[in-house]
Design an enzyme around this catalytic site. Structure first.
Site, mmCIF file in Angstrom:
data_model
loop_
_atom_site.group_PDB
_atom_site.id
_atom_site.type_symbol
_atom_site.label_atom_id
_atom_site.label_comp_id
_atom_site.label_asym_id
_atom_site.label_seq_id
_atom_site.Cartn_x
_atom_site.Cartn_y
_atom_site.Cartn_z
ATOM 1 N N THR A 192 0.872 -1.166 0.000
ATOM 2 C CA THR A 192 0.000 0.000 0.000
ATOM 3 C C THR A 192 0.911 1.219 0.000
ATOM 4 O O THR A 192 2.045 1.121 0.460
ATOM 5 C CB THR A 192 -0.878 -0.001 1.269
ATOM 6 N N ARG A 220 -13.366 -7.818 -2.665
ATOM 7 C CA ARG A 220 -12.695 -7.588 -1.385
ATOM 8 C C ARG A 220 -12.191 -6.148 -1.281
ATOM 9 O O ARG A 220 -11.631 -5.591 -2.208
ATOM 10 C CB ARG A 220 -11.525 -8.559 -1.247
ATOM 11 N N VAL A 221 -12.426 -5.544 -0.120
ATOM 12 C CA VAL A 221 -11.935 -4.202 0.168
ATOM 13 C C VAL A 221 -11.182 -4.262 1.491
ATOM 14 O O VAL A 221 -11.679 -4.835 2.466
ATOM 15 C CB VAL A 221 -13.087 -3.182 0.271
ATOM 16 N N GLY A 222 -9.985 -3.691 1.516
ATOM 17 C CA GLY A 222 -9.202 -3.677 2.737
ATOM 18 C C GLY A 222 -9.373 -2.401 3.527
ATOM 19 O O GLY A 222 -10.391 -1.710 3.425
ATOM 20 N N THR A 243 -0.370 0.363 6.448
ATOM 21 C CA THR A 243 -0.105 -0.614 5.401
ATOM 22 C C THR A 243 0.065 -1.972 6.046
ATOM 23 O O THR A 243 0.835 -2.130 6.995
ATOM 24 C CB THR A 243 1.151 -0.263 4.582
ATOM 25 N N GLY A 244 -0.702 -2.942 5.554
ATOM 26 C CA GLY A 244 -0.589 -4.264 6.161
ATOM 27 C C GLY A 244 -1.785 -5.138 5.879
ATOM 28 O O GLY A 244 -2.453 -4.989 4.855
ATOM 29 N N GLY A 246 -5.093 -5.802 5.825
ATOM 30 C CA GLY A 246 -6.219 -4.880 5.893
ATOM 31 C C GLY A 246 -7.330 -5.278 6.830
ATOM 32 O O GLY A 246 -7.897 -4.442 7.540
#
Length: 323
Positions: A192, A220-222, A243-244, A246
């Site tokens: 990200t 899919r949404v993080g 960032t990671g 999600g």
């Protein structure tokens, strides 16, 4: 009403950026490592140019993230990963700490720079988050630059996708496909990009953009486009971009939790970031960058590495990956 706190003394400003976190092998080819370092430094220069010239934090973070979106090294915009169907769906969010205005898009497929579309959601609609086909239709209305899906193709990401598909075919990926938050995170890079900034007027802003996770499924949404999870800015406290993994950042409302620890718990920015990243997230889940209302900068991660950089008006200018 606009909240302006900690007006920058003598033009004080600060910025932090990230280009993803996760398993970043120190054995990566020197040429590729230097490419990341050069790009991170160039991105930081973009932000420094805006802030040192007295520009607004919201403009600085948008420009930095746009730079990352145009660089195929990073999993955002041009370098977005492939989803399970072999396509690309992009997410982004931006937030202005002066009035808590924010905008986000998720699952967009035709937009060259999702972060700029997110800003248009913030400034041209009464909504916060637009998704999928609706977000792409809004992009058409706004006249932003559109691209075909082939624009996002990079051989590096294609090869990553093929590796994931092969793991599935071999059945070695079966456990990962059974949702369980108790299962250790997969050892991979969480790509990200993000930027946070305090400008010389005392205003904070945050922006985050991503192509999601390789081989992701079913819309899919993080956390990146979820305000309070992967992106948050509030002039009373701090600006945060994560960032990671999600799903974990969403479960723990990571970005807002850091802000809340500062506002209600009396923690310093560094203490708040460490408490959340090292105390609530699992080892390997990723990290955050954050800038406080006083110009403090925190860059905390629990993964092997995080592409990150920081600059401020005192002369700090650095880019790091592991240490």
């Amino acid at each position: 009403a606009e909240v302006v706190l900690s007006r920058g003394e003598g033009g004080r400003w600060a910025m932090a950026i990230h280009g993803g976190a996760g398993t970043i092998p120190k054995s990566m080819p020197e040429e590729r490592k230097q490419a990341y370092v050069r790009s991170m430094r160039a991105a930081l220069e973009v932000g420094r140019g805006v802030l040192a010239g007295g520009g607004r934090s919201i403009d600085a973070v948008e420009k930095v993230v746009r730079f990352f979106e145009d660089d195929s090294l990073f999993n955002a915009g041009k370098g977005a990963v492939f989803d399970h169907e072999g396509g690309h769906e992009l997410d982004a969010a931006i937030m202005d700490g002066s009035d808590l205005s924010c905008g986000a898009v998720a699952g967009v497929r035709t937009v060259k720079n999702p972060i700029s579309l997110a800003r248009l959601v913030k400034e041209r609609t009464r909504h916060v988050l637009l998704v999928g086909e609706g977000a792409d239709r809004f992009a058409a209305e706004m006249g932003v630059e559109r691209v075909g899906q082939d624009y996002f193709f990079t051989q590096y990401r294609y090869d990553q996708w093929q590796e994931e598909l092969e793991k599935e075919r071999q059945g070695s990926d079966r456990k990962r496909r059974v949702p369980s938050r108790h299962q250790p995170p997969p050892h991979r890079q969480h790509g990200t990009v993000g930027a946070v900034a305090l400008d010389s007027h005392g205003n904070l802003a945050a922006a985050t953009s991503t192509g999601g996770t390789t081989n992701k499924r079913f819309g899919r949404v993080g956390d990146s486009p979820i305000v309070g999870a992967g992106t948050y800015a509030n002039n009373r406290t701090c600006a945060v971009s994560g960032t990671g993994a999600g799903e974990e950042f969403i479960r723990h409302a990571v970005a807002h939790d850091i802000s809340a620890l500062v506002e209600y718990g009396g923690a310093s920015l560094q203490q708040a970031a460490e408490r959340v990243v090292n105390g609530k997230l699992r080892k390997g889940d990723g990290g955050v960058i954050a800038v406080g209302r006083d110009g403090a900068i925190a860059m905390v991660f629990n993964s092997e590495g995080m592409y990150r950089g920081a600059a401020d008006s005192s002369g700090r200018f650095e880019v790091k990956i592991w240490e």
